[in-house]
Enzyme design. Structure first.
Site, PDB file in Angstrom:
ATOM      1  N   HIS A   1      11.105 -52.143   5.624  1.00  0.00           N
ATOM      2  CA  HIS A   1      10.905 -50.802   4.718  1.00  0.00           C
ATOM      3  C   HIS A   1      10.033 -50.081   5.056  1.00  0.00           C
ATOM      4  O   HIS A   1       9.081 -50.474   5.799  1.00  0.00           O
ATOM      5  CB  HIS A   1      10.778 -51.544   3.309  1.00  0.00           C
ATOM      6  CG  HIS A   1      11.808 -52.233   2.704  1.00  0.00           C
ATOM      7  ND1 HIS A   1      11.805 -52.456   1.161  1.00  0.00           N
ATOM      8  CD2 HIS A   1      12.863 -52.893   3.315  1.00  0.00           C
ATOM      9  CE1 HIS A   1      13.231 -53.153   1.138  1.00  0.00           C
ATOM     10  NE2 HIS A   1      13.612 -53.667   2.310  1.00  0.00           N
ATOM     11  N   GLU A  25       7.722 -48.566   3.490  1.00  0.00           N
ATOM     12  CA  GLU A  25       6.249 -48.933   2.825  1.00  0.00           C
ATOM     13  C   GLU A  25       5.728 -50.061   3.905  1.00  0.00           C
ATOM     14  O   GLU A  25       4.283 -49.845   4.215  1.00  0.00           O
ATOM     15  CB  GLU A  25       6.276 -49.427   1.564  1.00  0.00           C
ATOM     16  CG  GLU A  25       7.018 -48.406   0.488  1.00  0.00           C
ATOM     17  CD  GLU A  25       8.335 -48.926   0.156  1.00  0.00           C
ATOM     18  OE1 GLU A  25       8.889 -48.774  -1.001  1.00  0.00           O
ATOM     19  OE2 GLU A  25       9.210 -48.954   1.205  1.00  0.00           O
ATOM     20  N   CYS A  80      10.286 -51.412  -4.093  1.00  0.00           N
ATOM     21  CA  CYS A  80      11.072 -53.048  -4.548  1.00  0.00           C
ATOM     22  C   CYS A  80       9.742 -54.020  -4.826  1.00  0.00           C
ATOM     23  O   CYS A  80       8.452 -53.704  -4.395  1.00  0.00           O
ATOM     24  CB  CYS A  80      11.890 -53.252  -3.365  1.00  0.00           C
ATOM     25  SG  CYS A  80      11.143 -53.942  -1.751  1.00  0.00           S
ATOM     26  N   CYS A 126       7.540 -54.966  -1.302  1.00  0.00           N
ATOM     27  CA  CYS A 126       6.721 -53.675  -1.106  1.00  0.00           C
ATOM     28  C   CYS A 126       5.707 -53.333  -1.854  1.00  0.00           C
ATOM     29  O   CYS A 126       4.404 -53.206  -1.701  1.00  0.00           O
ATOM     30  CB  CYS A 126       7.568 -52.485  -0.671  1.00  0.00           C
ATOM     31  SG  CYS A 126       8.491 -52.393   0.588  1.00  0.00           S
TER      32      CYS A 126
END
Length: 163
Positions: free
Chosen positions: A59, A61, A89, A92
């Protein structure tokens, strides 16, 4: 001091995160982008690369955190701010806490997986060893529009008949 002068630095960095999201869009990844700033200097950036890397943890992040940790030479990101186009999410959000980021600034809320205010509030959970300041909704319309456009194009492209 006006509200606009307070938000301008957030908008400046969020625009850079949006450029990362555009890069993800071009790579046919869910368009989420992130940048990390310390003392008004960019120290990390990332955009979703889940498909390209065949890695569910890739992801924006997580990639930005890894880059920032390498730049600052520490596993902790005290004094750093993460700007990300979509509310993080749970995975993260946990990484934000463990990396000890000081602040999270996000754009669009995530009704399906948001773990920083929508479904959960992991970065502000007092039971954890670290909490972050959170600013939400910065350039949310731009981030939401890009996500909508991406998923609309995927639906139209997968229907086979242009509908």
């Amino acid at each position: 001091m006006s509200l606009n002068s307070i938000l301008d630095p957030h908008r400046r960095w969020m625009r850079l995160a949006l450029k990362e999201a555009e890069q993800a869009f071009e790579e046919i990844e869910v368009p989420v982008g992130a940048v990390i700033v310390k003392d008004n200097v960019l120290v990390g950036r990332g955009h979703n690369q889940v498909e390209r890397l065949n890695d569910p943890t890739a992801h924006a992040e997580i990639l930005a955190i890894s880059a920032a940790c390498e730049t600052v030479g520490s596993k902790f990101l005290d004094g750093c701010t993460l700007y990300v186009t979509l509310e993080p999410c749970p995975m993260c959000a946990g990484a934000l806490v463990w990396s000890r980021l000081s602040k999270l600034v996000f754009g669009a809320f995530d009704e399906k997986a948001g773990a920083c205010s929508t479904l959960y509030s992991i970065p502000q959970d007092k039971r954890l060893n670290h909490q972050l300041e959170i600013v939400s909704g910065i350039e949310a319309d731009l981030a939401s529009d890009m996500l909508r456009r991406f998923f609309l194009e995927r639906r139209v492209g997968s229907s086979g008949d242009g509908r």
